[in-house]
Design a protein around this motif. Sequence first.
Motif, PDB file in Angstrom:
ATOM      1  N   LEU A  47      94.765  40.857  21.313  1.00 53.64           N
ATOM      2  CA  LEU A  47      94.111  40.858  20.004  1.00 53.64           C
ATOM      3  C   LEU A  47      92.592  41.000  20.107  1.00 53.64           C
ATOM      4  O   LEU A  47      91.930  41.256  19.103  1.00 53.64           O
ATOM      5  N   ARG A  48      92.052  40.843  21.296  1.00 54.00           N
ATOM      6  CA  ARG A  48      90.610  40.970  21.503  1.00 54.00           C
ATOM      7  C   ARG A  48      90.159  42.416  21.329  1.00 54.00           C
ATOM      8  O   ARG A  48      89.037  42.677  20.909  1.00 54.00           O
ATOM      9  N   PHE A  49      91.043  43.354  21.629  1.00 51.71           N
ATOM     10  CA  PHE A  49      90.687  44.776  21.568  1.00 51.71           C
ATOM     11  C   PHE A  49      90.848  45.306  20.150  1.00 51.71           C
ATOM     12  O   PHE A  49      91.856  45.098  19.508  1.00 51.71           O
ATOM     13  N   ARG A  50      89.835  45.974  19.662  1.00 54.63           N
ATOM     14  CA  ARG A  50      89.852  46.599  18.333  1.00 54.63           C
ATOM     15  C   ARG A  50      89.641  48.098  18.510  1.00 54.63           C
ATOM     16  O   ARG A  50      89.060  48.540  19.498  1.00 54.63           O
ATOM     17  N   GLY A  51      90.022  48.847  17.481  1.00 56.33           N
ATOM     18  CA  GLY A  51      90.021  50.287  17.495  1.00 56.33           C
ATOM     19  C   GLY A  51      88.806  50.956  18.005  1.00 56.33           C
ATOM     20  O   GLY A  51      88.092  50.289  18.586  1.00 56.33           O
ATOM     21  N   PRO A  52      88.523  52.141  17.992  1.00 57.92           N
ATOM     22  CA  PRO A  52      88.755  53.114  19.057  1.00 57.92           C
ATOM     23  C   PRO A  52      88.416  52.547  20.444  1.00 57.92           C
ATOM     24  O   PRO A  52      87.342  52.005  20.653  1.00 57.92           O
ATOM     25  N   LEU A  53      89.362  52.683  21.319  1.00 57.46           N
ATOM     26  CA  LEU A  53      89.223  52.105  22.660  1.00 57.46           C
ATOM     27  C   LEU A  53      88.918  53.185  23.686  1.00 57.46           C
ATOM     28  O   LEU A  53      89.475  54.282  23.633  1.00 57.46           O
ATOM     29  N   CYS A  54      88.045  52.848  24.602  1.00 59.44           N
ATOM     30  CA  CYS A  54      87.797  53.765  25.722  1.00 59.44           C
ATOM     31  C   CYS A  54      88.981  53.633  26.678  1.00 59.44           C
ATOM     32  O   CYS A  54      89.845  52.770  26.528  1.00 59.44           O
ATOM     33  N   SER A  55      89.035  54.479  27.665  1.00 57.55           N
ATOM     34  CA  SER A  55      90.181  54.490  28.580  1.00 57.55           C
ATOM     35  C   SER A  55      90.313  53.175  29.352  1.00 57.55           C
ATOM     36  O   SER A  55      91.424  52.705  29.597  1.00 57.55           O
ATOM     37  N   GLU A  56      89.184  52.562  29.711  1.00 54.58           N
ATOM     38  CA  GLU A  56      89.246  51.278  30.426  1.00 54.58           C
ATOM     39  C   GLU A  56      89.815  50.181  29.535  1.00 54.58           C
ATOM     40  O   GLU A  56      90.619  49.360  29.984  1.00 54.58           O
ATOM     41  N   ASP A  57      89.388  50.152  28.261  1.00 57.78           N
ATOM     42  CA  ASP A  57      89.911  49.155  27.328  1.00 57.78           C
ATOM     43  C   ASP A  57      91.393  49.365  27.066  1.00 57.78           C
ATOM     44  O   ASP A  57      92.154  48.408  26.949  1.00 57.78           O
ATOM     45  N   ARG A  58      91.821  50.626  26.956  1.00 60.55           N
ATOM     46  CA  ARG A  58      93.245  50.912  26.753  1.00 60.55           C
ATOM     47  C   ARG A  58      94.050  50.410  27.942  1.00 60.55           C
ATOM     48  O   ARG A  58      95.125  49.818  27.776  1.00 60.55           O
ATOM     49  N   ALA A  59      93.532  50.620  29.139  1.00 59.58           N
ATOM     50  CA  ALA A  59      94.224  50.162  30.343  1.00 59.58           C
ATOM     51  C   ALA A  59      94.298  48.633  30.377  1.00 59.58           C
ATOM     52  O   ALA A  59      95.342  48.067  30.718  1.00 59.58           O
ATOM     53  N   ASP A  60      93.197  47.967  29.999  1.00 58.93           N
ATOM     54  CA  ASP A  60      93.199  46.501  29.967  1.00 58.93           C
ATOM     55  C   ASP A  60      94.176  45.973  28.925  1.00 58.93           C
ATOM     56  O   ASP A  60      94.880  44.981  29.145  1.00 58.93           O
ATOM     57  N   ARG A  61      94.234  46.648  27.765  1.00 55.23           N
ATOM     58  CA  ARG A  61      95.164  46.235  26.713  1.00 55.23           C
ATOM     59  C   ARG A  61      96.610  46.411  27.182  1.00 55.23           C
ATOM     60  O   ARG A  61      97.460  45.553  26.962  1.00 55.23           O
ATOM     61  N   GLU A  62      96.899  47.518  27.849  1.00 55.76           N
ATOM     62  CA  GLU A  62      98.250  47.755  28.368  1.00 55.76           C
ATOM     63  C   GLU A  62      98.628  46.716  29.417  1.00 55.76           C
ATOM     64  O   GLU A  62      99.769  46.268  29.476  1.00 55.76           O
ATOM     65  N   THR A  63      97.659  46.322  30.242  1.00 55.04           N
ATOM     66  CA  THR A  63      97.913  45.276  31.235  1.00 55.04           C
ATOM     67  C   THR A  63      98.254  43.959  30.551  1.00 55.04           C
ATOM     68  O   THR A  63      99.189  43.257  30.955  1.00 55.04           O
ATOM     69  N   ALA A  64      97.511  43.625  29.489  1.00 52.97           N
ATOM     70  CA  ALA A  64      97.785  42.397  28.739  1.00 52.97           C
ATOM     71  C   ALA A  64      99.141  42.477  28.047  1.00 52.97           C
ATOM     72  O   ALA A  64      99.887  41.486  28.006  1.00 52.97           O
ATOM     73  N   LEU A  65      99.491  43.646  27.516  1.00 57.50           N
ATOM     74  CA  LEU A  65     100.801  43.806  26.878  1.00 57.50           C
ATOM     75  C   LEU A  65     101.938  43.642  27.878  1.00 57.50           C
ATOM     76  O   LEU A  65     102.979  43.050  27.565  1.00 57.50           O
TER      77      LEU A  65
END
Length: 88
Positions: A47-65
């Motif tokens: 939930l910490r990540f908000r829209g538009p995400l850079c590739s590093e943030d997308r990867a971190d979000r996927e790791t958390a998921l």
Amino acid sequence: MSQVSPTHQDLVPVPIPDRVAAMIGATLPLHVLQAEIDADTAVREVLRFRGPLCSEDRADRETALSALARANKVLAKHHPLLPVGGTR
């Protein structure tokens, strides 16, 4: 007269005193308690990540998921109502 039972969304969260939480935790296996902590941490991270995400943030979000999915798998195996949601 028909009764309407409350849905899960209608329930109001009630704080649990620390001593009661400790007694409940003492009845659960250690790996289930760890999975609960891991799931809670993963939800906060997702939930910490908000829209538009850079590739590093997308990867971190996927790791958390994926961490949330692993923890929820352990929780669901112990009891079907234990998995944690909140990934909007």
